[in-house]
Write a protein that holds these residues in place. Structure first.
Motif, PDB file in Angstrom:
ATOM      1  N   ILE B   6       0.865  -1.194   0.000  1.00  0.00           N
ATOM      2  CA  ILE B   6       0.000   0.000   0.000  1.00  0.00           C
ATOM      3  C   ILE B   6       0.895   1.236   0.000  1.00  0.00           C
ATOM      4  O   ILE B   6       1.806   1.342   0.819  1.00  0.00           O
ATOM      5  N   ARG B   7       0.642   2.138  -0.937  1.00  0.00           N
ATOM      6  CA  ARG B   7       1.444   3.362  -1.038  1.00  0.00           C
ATOM      7  C   ARG B   7       0.538   4.583  -1.005  1.00  0.00           C
ATOM      8  O   ARG B   7      -0.350   4.715  -1.853  1.00  0.00           O
ATOM      9  N   ASN B   8       0.793   5.455  -0.043  1.00  0.00           N
ATOM     10  CA  ASN B   8       0.116   6.767   0.035  1.00  0.00           C
ATOM     11  C   ASN B   8      -1.401   6.664  -0.087  1.00  0.00           C
ATOM     12  O   ASN B   8      -2.031   7.429  -0.816  1.00  0.00           O
ATOM     13  N   ALA B  21      -5.009   8.759   6.153  1.00  0.00           N
ATOM     14  CA  ALA B  21      -4.195   9.893   5.730  1.00  0.00           C
ATOM     15  C   ALA B  21      -2.839   9.400   5.248  1.00  0.00           C
ATOM     16  O   ALA B  21      -1.926   9.232   6.042  1.00  0.00           O
ATOM     17  N   ASP B  22      -2.765   9.088   3.974  1.00  0.00           N
ATOM     18  CA  ASP B  22      -1.476   8.797   3.357  1.00  0.00           C
ATOM     19  C   ASP B  22      -0.754   7.615   4.013  1.00  0.00           C
ATOM     20  O   ASP B  22       0.370   7.752   4.470  1.00  0.00           O
ATOM     21  N   ILE B  23      -1.406   6.471   4.087  1.00  0.00           N
ATOM     22  CA  ILE B  23      -0.767   5.339   4.779  1.00  0.00           C
ATOM     23  C   ILE B  23       0.051   4.480   3.812  1.00  0.00           C
ATOM     24  O   ILE B  23      -0.264   4.359   2.633  1.00  0.00           O
ATOM     25  N   ASN B  24       1.131   3.917   4.344  1.00  0.00           N
ATOM     26  CA  ASN B  24       2.005   3.006   3.611  1.00  0.00           C
ATOM     27  C   ASN B  24       2.135   1.723   4.405  1.00  0.00           C
ATOM     28  O   ASN B  24       2.288   1.770   5.627  1.00  0.00           O
ATOM     29  N   ASN B 204       4.337  -9.992  12.448  1.00  0.00           N
ATOM     30  CA  ASN B 204       4.528  -8.568  12.160  1.00  0.00           C
ATOM     31  C   ASN B 204       3.250  -7.811  12.460  1.00  0.00           C
ATOM     32  O   ASN B 204       2.165  -8.388  12.462  1.00  0.00           O
ATOM     33  N   ILE B 205       3.422  -6.522  12.652  1.00  0.00           N
ATOM     34  CA  ILE B 205       2.290  -5.760  13.171  1.00  0.00           C
ATOM     35  C   ILE B 205       2.330  -4.314  12.656  1.00  0.00           C
ATOM     36  O   ILE B 205       3.408  -3.761  12.447  1.00  0.00           O
ATOM     37  N   ALA B 206       1.155  -3.765  12.437  1.00  0.00           N
ATOM     38  CA  ALA B 206       1.049  -2.322  12.187  1.00  0.00           C
ATOM     39  C   ALA B 206      -0.041  -1.801  13.110  1.00  0.00           C
ATOM     40  O   ALA B 206      -1.046  -2.469  13.323  1.00  0.00           O
ATOM     41  N   ILE B 207       0.205  -0.629  13.674  1.00  0.00           N
ATOM     42  CA  ILE B 207      -0.827  -0.006  14.510  1.00  0.00           C
ATOM     43  C   ILE B 207      -1.283   1.269  13.814  1.00  0.00           C
ATOM     44  O   ILE B 207      -0.466   2.091  13.392  1.00  0.00           O
ATOM     45  N   ILE B 208      -2.574   1.360  13.658  1.00  0.00           N
ATOM     46  CA  ILE B 208      -3.150   2.511  12.963  1.00  0.00           C
ATOM     47  C   ILE B 208      -3.978   3.306  13.965  1.00  0.00           C
ATOM     48  O   ILE B 208      -4.676   2.731  14.789  1.00  0.00           O
ATOM     49  N   ASN B 209      -3.828   4.608  13.914  1.00  0.00           N
ATOM     50  CA  ASN B 209      -4.619   5.470  14.806  1.00  0.00           C
ATOM     51  C   ASN B 209      -4.945   6.758  14.074  1.00  0.00           C
ATOM     52  O   ASN B 209      -4.078   7.374  13.459  1.00  0.00           O
ATOM     53  N   LYS B 210      -6.201   7.152  14.135  1.00  0.00           N
ATOM     54  CA  LYS B 210      -6.671   8.368  13.453  1.00  0.00           C
ATOM     55  C   LYS B 210      -6.229   8.408  11.990  1.00  0.00           C
ATOM     56  O   LYS B 210      -5.766   9.433  11.490  1.00  0.00           O
ATOM     57  N   GLY B 211      -6.300   7.257  11.341  1.00  0.00           N
ATOM     58  CA  GLY B 211      -6.011   7.201   9.910  1.00  0.00           C
ATOM     59  C   GLY B 211      -4.538   7.214   9.560  1.00  0.00           C
ATOM     60  O   GLY B 211      -4.175   7.335   8.394  1.00  0.00           O
TER      61      GLY B 211
END
Lengths: 232, 304
Positions: B6-8, B21-24, B204-211
């Motif tokens: 995933i890019r931007n 908001a612009d996640i990678n 593996n892990i990603a944490i997302i908060n407020k987009g």
């Protein structure tokens, strides 16, 4: 059965009231008894209502229960989604047309003038209103939205579409206004297929039906591609 | 080549609310990946966009190298989605739901029947195959959605809170099922509020908060950031006050329970040695909260 039988009962009431009770006082219309004259329009009315409501309720039901997502996440092409729902609407329209024709035969004699034209008009009209129902369901956000169009648009246009009268009986102004009603062309083309008489030229009627059908078909594809009403 | 790249990625709803908001994000092939975040953080929006249920505003998504803007249909055939909300027809039978889904993916009927049987058996639903879906229990409905998502044998399985509202026994059997699936080669992305689940299953892990992605690393690296852990110790005999003279941070919860904070430069052995010297016997010990939970709370609070 619960979707087909009500049409047979409703249309039987039309034949009893307008055909048997009021019809003999009206006399002949277009060279046929009144009940024979209105029979094609009544069949067409059932086709329009049933094909429209079949698709609008199926598609909106799928949206409401969210199982439309099963198809949206899959690689099913949009044209196949439209074709699938429309095929359901057309099947119901054609079955209902056949049932109401049988009901009509209980009240009067009908000699079908052209089977080809009759069948073509039924299938095209059912297709048109199935696609119409699909578009209505795509835009609908609540149950009220799927009853507004049938109540305020389809029913008035159908009643004013020459089901119960020939537009030749109308004053010039209202005759001209009636020509803007697309349902008039379907009712008359179907009447030509069954009785061999029509207020509208057959070529013109088919042209209008095909233009409307293809226009709505491409519009529904456009809406699905854009995700209107189904993808945020 | 990543299983998911995933890019931007940006999503702004018509209301003006910015969900992403612009996640990678990169998910390697064969990974068991956790995507965590508080409610409304943007997890389900991201998943919806990947699965084509939501239109993106901007950005690029590749599934096994396939750009979804170029050939979304091919990308979709590689993805299986288990959504958060129940989204099958309430009037169809269990086997009809799974079979029809195979049809939407163009799976020939014979293979679809075979796969339906395999996955319904694996998920313990074969006996219920002729039952109407609305009559299933909550746990069975969740398993039905997993069977449905697997019937076309996707290479990437995305599960959006699959164990929400599921009892612990069933949750554990689902963990085992998903672990075996991952070992067999399916890349899995999991969102969950049960952080124990993410810690146990995911590498593996990603944490997302407020987009926004506020953390994207391996589970080990992330847990190493935890500078202290709190343990609860149950004692064999009552005590009246916390033992004094130690470098440890003790709190007396009640006369037979103490809480101790162990920092990174300390060991639990030292805690026990200190207590043993004072003839205080510990009968049992447990972590006050899940380690990942501690980190999750810290990270999301820092992001506030």
């Amino acid at each position: 059965m619960q979707t087909i039988l009500p049409s047979a009962i409703t249309m039987a009431l039309y034949f009893v009231i307008f055909g048997n009770l009021i019809g003999p006082r009206i006399g002949q219309m277009g060279g046929f008894s009144y009940i024979q004259y209105i029979a094609p329009g009544i069949i067409m009315m059932a086709v329009i209502t049933n094909s429209y409501s079949n698709v609008v309720s199926s598609f909106f039901g799928a949206k409401f229960q969210r199982h439309i997502e099963e198809i949206l996440v899959s690689p099913t092409p949009n044209i196949l989604i439209v074709a699938g729902y429309v095929a359901g609407g057309v099947a119901r329209g054609v079955i209902v047309a056949f049932i109401v024709l049988i009901v009509a035969l209980l009240f009067t004699e009908i000699q079908i003038y052209s089977y080809t034209i009759t069948l073509a008009v039924v299938v095209l009209t059912a297709t048109l209103f199935s696609v119409g129902g699909l578009i209505n369901a795509i835009y609908a956000k609540k149950f009220d939205d799927i009853s507004i169009v049938p109540t305020f648009v389809l029913t008035p246009l159908t009643y004013l579409g020459g089901v119960f009268y020939s537009i030749d009986l109308l004053p010039d102004f209202w005759r001209a206004v009636s020509l803007a009603n697309p349902i008039l062309y379907m009712v008359n083309a179907f009447r030509f297929g069954i009785l061999g008489v029509s207020d509208i030229g057959l070529g013109t009627a088919f042209f209008v039906i095909i233009i409307f059908t293809s226009g709505l078909f491409y519009f529904s594809l456009f809406l699905l591609r854009r995700g209107v009403g189904i993808r945020n | 080549m990543y299983a998911l790249e995933i890019r931007n990625l940006t999503k702004t709803y018509a209301s003006g609310a910015c969900a992403l908001a612009d996640i990678n994000l990169n998910v390697e092939q064969g990974e068991f990946f956790a995507l965590l975040g508080p409610n409304g953080a943007g997890k389900s929006t991201a998943i919806g966009i990947i699965a084509s249920l939501i239109n993106k505003t901007n950005g690029l998504i590749k599934v096994f190298g396939i750009d979804t803007d170029q050939d979304f249909d091919r990308a979709k055939s590689l993805i299986g989605l288990v959504p958060q909300e129940l989204n099958f027809s309430q009037f169809e039978s269990v086997s009809e739901i799974v079979l029809n889904q195979a049809g939407y993916y163009g799976i020939p009927r014979r293979l679809a029947r075979k796969n339906t049987e395999i996955f319904l058996r694996q998920l313990g639903l074969w006996d219920k195959r002729n039952q109407r879906s609305r009559d299933l229990s909550g746990g069975m409905k969740r398993r039905l959605m997993i069977a449905r998502a697997l019937v076309h044998e996707p290479k990437l399985l995305i599960l959006d809170e699959p164990t929400a509202g599921v009892d612990i026994e069933l949750r554990r059997s689902m963990w085992e099922f998903l672990h075996n699936l991952n070992v067999a080669g399916t890349t899995i992305i999991l969102t969950t509020h049960y952080l124990e689940e993410a810690e146990r299953l995911c590498r593996n892990i990603a944490i997302i908060n407020k987009g926004e992605i506020i953390e994207h690393s391996s589970m080990k690296t992330l847990l190493a950031k935890l500078h202290a852990e709190i343990f609860i110790l149950d004692l064999s005999k009552p005590i009246t006050a916390v033992p004094l003279g130690s470098e440890f941070d003790f709190h007396l919860k009640d006369d037979t329970t103490i809480e101790v904070t162990v920092y990174m430069d300390q060991t639990i052995n030292d805690v026990f040695a200190f207590l043993s010297e004072r003839r205080i016997q510990v009968t049992s010990m447990r972590g006050k909260s899940n380690r990942l939970e501690e980190l999750f709370v810290n990270l999301t609070q820092e992001n506030e």
